[in-house]
Design an enzyme around this catalytic site. Sequence first.
Site, mmCIF file in Angstrom:
data_model
loop_
_atom_site.group_PDB
_atom_site.id
_atom_site.type_symbol
_atom_site.label_atom_id
_atom_site.label_comp_id
_atom_site.label_asym_id
_atom_site.label_seq_id
_atom_site.Cartn_x
_atom_site.Cartn_y
_atom_site.Cartn_z
ATOM 1 N N SER A 156 -7.417 -3.744 3.059
ATOM 2 C CA SER A 156 -7.102 -3.223 1.705
ATOM 3 C C SER A 156 -7.779 -4.132 0.699
ATOM 4 C CB SER A 156 -5.481 -3.090 1.285
ATOM 5 O OG SER A 156 -4.827 -2.317 2.134
ATOM 6 N N GLY B 198 -6.606 2.053 0.621
ATOM 7 C CA GLY B 198 -6.036 0.699 0.244
ATOM 8 C C GLY B 198 -4.581 0.876 -0.061
ATOM 9 N N LYS B 199 -3.856 -0.364 0.283
ATOM 10 C CA LYS B 199 -2.506 -0.321 -0.303
ATOM 11 C C LYS B 199 -2.429 -1.126 -1.330
ATOM 12 C CE LYS B 199 2.207 -0.464 1.648
ATOM 13 N NZ LYS B 199 3.042 0.561 0.675
ATOM 14 N N ILE B 200 -2.814 -0.741 -2.470
ATOM 15 C CA ILE B 200 -3.343 -1.544 -3.670
ATOM 16 C C ILE B 200 -2.228 -1.486 -4.709
ATOM 17 C CG2 ILE B 200 -5.064 -1.753 -5.476
ATOM 18 C CD1 ILE B 200 -6.092 -2.085 -2.391
ATOM 19 N N TYR C 261 0.242 1.931 -7.148
ATOM 20 C CA TYR C 261 1.490 2.434 -7.200
ATOM 21 C C TYR C 261 1.981 2.958 -8.510
ATOM 22 C CZ TYR C 261 1.677 2.228 -2.325
ATOM 23 O OH TYR C 261 1.267 2.524 -0.929
#
Length: 307
Positions: free
Chosen positions: A64, A159-161, A165
């Site tokens: 990420s 990606g866990k950006i 969120y």
Amino acid sequence: MVDKVKKIWLDGKFVDWDQANVHVLTHTLHYGLGAFEGIRCYAQDDGRGAVFRLREHVERLFKSAHIVTIPMDKWTIDEIVEACLETIRVNDLTECYLRPLVFMGDGAMGLAATENPTRLAIVAWKWGAYLGPEGLEKGIRAKVSSFTRPGINMVMAKGKIVGHYVNSILAKREVMTAGYDEAILLDAQGYVSEASGENIFVVRDGKVATPPFAASILGGITRDTCLTLMREMGIEVEERMISRDELYIADEIFMCGTAAEVTPVREVDDRTVGDGKRGPVSKRVQDRYFQVVRGTEVPHPEWLAHV
Ligand code: PMP
């Protein structure tokens, strides 16, 4: 409210929970350039804790960061794997949730801020069923959000950006305000992408489907676990696009994610899914998932990192 534990790992050192503070000019706080993970540690039958697919989560954290050009040269994957385990140990936890967070520290305030330091925190806390214990058993009520999942070249969905969120939060708040439990987001073309914090599976005529990895979805580790376990159980499953109305004619729907685990959906957009209960395929997958994360069955020993 999160229950405090003793220590938080911050930039390589353990600090007291109340001392884990940052400056208000922390770059990520302003612009959302950061990456994070959500990981679960489960009490095993022998009483010890084991973190589920820890290495894959830490690898995704590094990927990420790589996707959004955050330098990660201060630590290796092995060091962060060990730091996660150590965070559980120093806090005397067995069953907990782990949140590694990579963020850009203070320094420059321009957008690029390439010289700002990369910082990393690891926090552990106790967290029960994300969508509620009743949701796990009876299924939840979901609604398709009016907010669209950004297209695959708008945000980097693999990606866990941190900043990404906001889209999930808007969707989640919208449907919760309307009395539903979870939001389902469609992509820019109108295909089903995922829920606000879970991947989605549909069961119809005995076959299971989930959107493909290349869609505008996070490549969920639970999604991968469910795909693997279903294939091992001989359940036919395919990765393909799913239309909104296919949700309405599904026999079963379930969502999966580290926080939500495997949660059935009993209603979508005020339409009953199947017979309005946890369906047989969802139950099989859910039962198998809990056996595997709790170490009752160990088909993949490499998935469990013992604390
Ligand atoms: N999609 C989104 C948007 C998420 O935030 C999550 C939770 N990380 C998932 C899917 C599921 O991912 P995982 O199974 O790796 O937790």
